[in-house]
Design a protein around this motif. Structure first.
Motif, PDB file in Angstrom:
ATOM      1  N   LEU A 184      -1.646 -45.253   8.411  1.00 46.41           N
ATOM      2  CA  LEU A 184      -2.012 -45.187   9.830  1.00 46.41           C
ATOM      3  C   LEU A 184      -0.785 -45.080  10.730  1.00 46.41           C
ATOM      4  O   LEU A 184      -0.829 -44.414  11.772  1.00 46.41           O
ATOM      5  CB  LEU A 184      -2.829 -46.420  10.214  1.00 46.41           C
ATOM      6  CG  LEU A 184      -4.228 -46.499   9.596  1.00 46.41           C
ATOM      7  CD1 LEU A 184      -4.836 -47.881   9.819  1.00 46.41           C
ATOM      8  CD2 LEU A 184      -5.133 -45.415  10.158  1.00 46.41           C
ATOM      9  N   LEU A 185       0.331 -45.719  10.342  1.00 48.41           N
ATOM     10  CA  LEU A 185       1.541 -45.670  11.162  1.00 48.41           C
ATOM     11  C   LEU A 185       2.095 -44.256  11.276  1.00 48.41           C
ATOM     12  O   LEU A 185       2.746 -43.917  12.269  1.00 48.41           O
ATOM     13  CB  LEU A 185       2.611 -46.607  10.598  1.00 48.41           C
ATOM     14  CG  LEU A 185       2.413 -48.091  10.905  1.00 48.41           C
ATOM     15  CD1 LEU A 185       3.359 -48.946  10.079  1.00 48.41           C
ATOM     16  CD2 LEU A 185       2.623 -48.375  12.393  1.00 48.41           C
ATOM     17  N   PHE A 186       1.844 -43.426  10.288  1.00 50.86           N
ATOM     18  CA  PHE A 186       2.305 -42.034  10.355  1.00 50.86           C
ATOM     19  C   PHE A 186       1.641 -41.301  11.518  1.00 50.86           C
ATOM     20  O   PHE A 186       2.244 -40.427  12.145  1.00 50.86           O
ATOM     21  CB  PHE A 186       2.002 -41.307   9.041  1.00 50.86           C
ATOM     22  CG  PHE A 186       2.448 -39.866   9.049  1.00 50.86           C
ATOM     23  CD1 PHE A 186       3.783 -39.540   8.883  1.00 50.86           C
ATOM     24  CD2 PHE A 186       1.533 -38.844   9.243  1.00 50.86           C
ATOM     25  CE1 PHE A 186       4.196 -38.206   8.895  1.00 50.86           C
ATOM     26  CE2 PHE A 186       1.937 -37.516   9.265  1.00 50.86           C
ATOM     27  CZ  PHE A 186       3.280 -37.200   9.081  1.00 50.86           C
ATOM     28  N   PHE A 187       0.381 -41.677  11.817  1.00 45.65           N
ATOM     29  CA  PHE A 187      -0.366 -41.016  12.884  1.00 45.65           C
ATOM     30  C   PHE A 187      -0.447 -41.849  14.160  1.00 45.65           C
ATOM     31  O   PHE A 187      -0.997 -41.400  15.157  1.00 45.65           O
ATOM     32  CB  PHE A 187      -1.797 -40.718  12.406  1.00 45.65           C
ATOM     33  CG  PHE A 187      -1.856 -39.807  11.216  1.00 45.65           C
ATOM     34  CD1 PHE A 187      -1.700 -38.438  11.366  1.00 45.65           C
ATOM     35  CD2 PHE A 187      -2.063 -40.312   9.948  1.00 45.65           C
ATOM     36  CE1 PHE A 187      -1.748 -37.591  10.267  1.00 45.65           C
ATOM     37  CE2 PHE A 187      -2.125 -39.476   8.844  1.00 45.65           C
ATOM     38  CZ  PHE A 187      -1.965 -38.114   8.998  1.00 45.65           C
ATOM     39  N   ALA A 188       0.096 -43.065  14.115  1.00 43.00           N
ATOM     40  CA  ALA A 188      -0.082 -43.990  15.238  1.00 43.00           C
ATOM     41  C   ALA A 188       0.824 -43.676  16.418  1.00 43.00           C
ATOM     42  O   ALA A 188       0.565 -44.117  17.534  1.00 43.00           O
ATOM     43  CB  ALA A 188       0.158 -45.426  14.773  1.00 43.00           C
ATOM     44  N   ASP A 189       1.892 -42.920  16.179  1.00 37.74           N
ATOM     45  CA  ASP A 189       2.822 -42.604  17.269  1.00 37.74           C
ATOM     46  C   ASP A 189       3.686 -41.439  16.810  1.00 37.74           C
ATOM     47  O   ASP A 189       3.640 -41.008  15.658  1.00 37.74           O
ATOM     48  CB  ASP A 189       3.693 -43.817  17.607  1.00 37.74           C
ATOM     49  CG  ASP A 189       4.241 -43.755  19.030  1.00 37.74           C
ATOM     50  OD1 ASP A 189       4.082 -42.708  19.680  1.00 37.74           O
ATOM     51  OD2 ASP A 189       4.815 -44.753  19.484  1.00 37.74           O
ATOM     52  N   GLY A 190       4.490 -40.916  17.730  1.00 41.52           N
ATOM     53  CA  GLY A 190       5.396 -39.840  17.374  1.00 41.52           C
ATOM     54  C   GLY A 190       4.753 -38.467  17.456  1.00 41.52           C
ATOM     55  O   GLY A 190       3.897 -38.211  18.297  1.00 41.52           O
ATOM     56  N   GLY A 191       5.147 -37.597  16.550  1.00 43.83           N
ATOM     57  CA  GLY A 191       4.760 -36.199  16.642  1.00 43.83           C
ATOM     58  C   GLY A 191       3.398 -35.857  16.109  1.00 43.83           C
ATOM     59  O   GLY A 191       2.963 -34.703  16.228  1.00 43.83           O
ATOM     60  N   HIS A 192       2.700 -36.812  15.470  1.00 40.28           N
ATOM     61  CA  HIS A 192       1.383 -36.504  14.881  1.00 40.28           C
ATOM     62  C   HIS A 192       0.332 -37.514  15.342  1.00 40.28           C
ATOM     63  O   HIS A 192      -0.526 -37.934  14.573  1.00 40.28           O
ATOM     64  CB  HIS A 192       1.462 -36.514  13.353  1.00 40.28           C
ATOM     65  CG  HIS A 192       2.588 -35.699  12.789  1.00 40.28           C
ATOM     66  ND1 HIS A 192       3.826 -36.238  12.527  1.00 40.28           N
ATOM     67  CD2 HIS A 192       2.659 -34.381  12.473  1.00 40.28           C
ATOM     68  CE1 HIS A 192       4.619 -35.285  12.055  1.00 40.28           C
ATOM     69  NE2 HIS A 192       3.937 -34.160  12.017  1.00 40.28           N
ATOM     70  N   THR A 193       0.392 -37.896  16.600  1.00 33.01           N
ATOM     71  CA  THR A 193      -0.410 -39.027  17.070  1.00 33.01           C
ATOM     72  C   THR A 193      -1.904 -38.738  17.070  1.00 33.01           C
ATOM     73  O   THR A 193      -2.362 -37.719  17.594  1.00 33.01           O
ATOM     74  CB  THR A 193       0.016 -39.423  18.496  1.00 33.01           C
ATOM     75  OG1 THR A 193       1.411 -39.756  18.478  1.00 33.01           O
ATOM     76  CG2 THR A 193      -0.785 -40.615  18.985  1.00 33.01           C
ATOM     77  N   ILE A 194      -2.644 -39.657  16.473  1.00 33.53           N
ATOM     78  CA  ILE A 194      -4.103 -39.714  16.585  1.00 33.53           C
ATOM     79  C   ILE A 194      -4.405 -41.049  17.286  1.00 33.53           C
ATOM     80  O   ILE A 194      -4.156 -42.111  16.713  1.00 33.53           O
ATOM     81  CB  ILE A 194      -4.787 -39.655  15.210  1.00 33.53           C
ATOM     82  CG1 ILE A 194      -4.431 -38.334  14.510  1.00 33.53           C
ATOM     83  CG2 ILE A 194      -6.303 -39.795  15.360  1.00 33.53           C
ATOM     84  CD1 ILE A 194      -4.962 -38.241  13.082  1.00 33.53           C
TER      85      ILE A 194
END
Length: 538
Positions: free
Chosen positions: A36-46
């Motif tokens: 989830l942290l991969f998508f939680a912020d930055g360039g791929h936010t969900i």
């Protein structure tokens, strides 16, 4: 009465962390957090994952021995933040990893505080079970807000605030007009601590259902009030046509010629080569400015450092701009880079505001140069925003990275700005995040916004965050990177513009109280403190 006493003791004992769980038993929560942290912020936010990731990591830390759980959480946060923000933070090479290692300390602090303080608050016999639950669920979100607030006073400003992940949720974003970004951060942190508390009890239990219901009611109320603000207090003032533009062709066309022209003793040929190339870009910008004025634009903005000019050539450039503004009756926000050969800090990154009379109203130097080469080269600014009163409202200018600094942009609210013009220059990795960040300032301070970004998304917003127009540098025609928008001429006063960071300061004031309640010495409960596996007393 005996039944009630038994229930309260049982409730507190079931959530008290008297012993850690096994690593294997909580690996699922860790793996979920990493994903989830991969998508939680930055360039791929969900956006939804931003709410779920802290919960999963909190569940894992709660189930581990303190040092092991916190060490793993810290490592996960550093690595995943480093991956998700790769290319989005202008720090080169090894210094990027050093920055992530340092910033990871603030990221892990809410988990550390929760792990040390929450069990003590839940186990305290000196106040009622309801108060224990209330104080324990406040630890994580309060520290969440405090650490993010402290972080915003550093060189990166508010860049990386978790609130920005919710961009586009206009109902939630209306909370910014009351609390700033701290209200959104508090809600996300409160969801993690409340959901974790409910999972500790068992979701089917009455206390768990009650806790989740209270949080859900608060969140729904925020969303309903946000929708109501947009509906009942709809933006309805007259509009003005604003055009903004960035240079045609390839960006950074002058970079190769700049070092030779800036030396302490530049040759005539180096100076001439630079001036010739700079003049070609200026001619294109002036021609397109004239065209937009003919089409009806009353205010025109160039992107950040759209025109490069040597210090000795600046008067001629400004005279040309003044003549155009007077001829076309424009408010002309000229964003230029003035370079002084041989100077220790040769760059003046500024906006020159020209009135329809042709007079220069003011010049504003960028208050917050981007860390790195720009910061090293930029002449210092006094950090004070300028304004001009026009038939189209009070206009303020702020340049690119300035918009990331919450406290700096509070000046726009104090000045009662109706519209902020923000020339900018980005890069593809932060497109469109950086422009979305700027839109948060508009909702917070109650101004309309036109942000034109070379190498990024250019957009106009009203003071409720509605996007009025958009132009993406990477999709637009190279010879017509122009944004045109009908922008309201009136802003609004918000509670946040008046009261400032009141919620963040409230969190700061609350934290010592929570620490005191968790650590103070109290007499033992007559029946003794029982572990989470102990049965309640008969």
């Amino acid at each position: 009465m005996a039944t009630a006493t038994t229930h309260s003791q049982s409730e507190s004992s079931r959530v008290t962390l008297s012993h850690p769980g096994t690593f294997a038993g909580s690996i699922g929560w860790l793996l979920a957090a990493i994903f989830l942290l991969f998508f939680a912020d930055g360039g791929h936010t969900i956006p939804l994952t931003t709410w779920l990731a802290p919960l999963c990591l909190l569940r894992f830390v709660r189930a581990q021995p303190r040092l092991r759980g916190l060490a793993i959480a810290y490592a996960v946060l550093v690595v995943m933040r480093g991956i998700s923000y790769h290319g989005m933070i202008p720090i080169p090479g090894i210094f990027y990893f050093i920055f992530m290692i340092i910033s990871g300390v603030s990221a892990v602090m809410p988990y550390l505080a929760d792990r040390f303080l929450t069990p003590r608050l839940l186990a305290s016999p000196s106040f009622s079970p309801r108060l224990r639950v209330l104080t324990s669920t406040l630890v994580f979100p309060v520290v969440f807000v405090v650490t993010q607030f402290i972080y915003t006073h550093g060189p990166m400003g508010s860049w990386g605030s978790i609130a920005y992940t919710q961009s586009g949720n206009l109902a939630l974003m209306q909370l910014l007009s009351i609390t700033g970004i701290w209200g959104i951060a508090l809600l996300i942190g409160l969801f993690a601590s409340t959901a974790n508390y409910s999972l500790e009890l068992g979701l089917a239990s009455q206390p768990a259902i009650k806790a989740l219901a209270i949080f859900a009611t608060a969140l729904i109320a925020v969303l309903i009030l946000g929708e109501a603000r947009q509906t009942l207090l709809r933006v309805s003032s007259p509009t003005v046509r604003i055009a903004s533009l960035s240079p045609s062709g390839e960006p950074h066309a002058l970079d190769a010629l700049l070092p030779a022209a800036l030396s302490s003793n530049p040759t005539a040929s180096a100076t001439a080569a630079f001036e010739t190339a700079a003049a070609a870009i200026q001619d294109d910008l002036f021609a397109r400015t004239e065209r937009e004025a003919q089409a009806g634009a009353k205010i025109i903005l160039w992107s950040e450092t759209a025109a490069f000019v040597l210090k000795q050539d600046e008067p001629a450039l400004l005279a040309r701009a003044s003549a155009l503004a007077a001829r076309r009756q424009l408010y002309f926000a000229l964003a230029i880079a003035t370079w002084t050969p041989g100077a220790d800090r040769p760059l003046e990154n500024k906006v020159v505001m020209i009135e329809p009379t042709g007079n220069i109203a003011w010049q504003y130097l960028k208050a917050r140069p981007t860390p790195g080469p720009e910061m090293a080269a930029a002449a210092p600014s006094d950090g004070k925003l300028r304004y001009i009163d026009t038939p189209y409202g009070r206009i303020v200018a702020a340049i690119c990275y300035d918009m990331d600094f919450v406290q700096l942009m509070a000046q726009a609210g104090a000045l009662k700005a109706d519209t902020v013009l923000s020339p900018a220059s980005d890069w593809q990795a932060i497109d469109p995040r950086h422009t979305e960040i700027a839109s948060f300032r508009a909702v917070e301070q109650g101004f309309n916004l036109v942000r034109h970004a070379n190498l990024g998304s250019s957009a106009a917003y009203d003071y409720q965050g509605h996007r009025l127009a958009v132009m993406d540098h990477f999709r637009a025609e190279p010879n017509n990177r122009t944004l045109v928008a009908e922008v309201p001429i009136r802003g609004t006063r918000t509670l946040y513009s008046l009261a400032g960071d009141w919620l963040a300061w409230l969190a700061i004031a609350t934290l010592p109280l929570l620490i005191y309640l968790a650590l103070r010495k109290t007499s033992s409960h007559p029946s003794g403190l029982r572990s989470c596996t102990s049965p309640p007393p008969a």
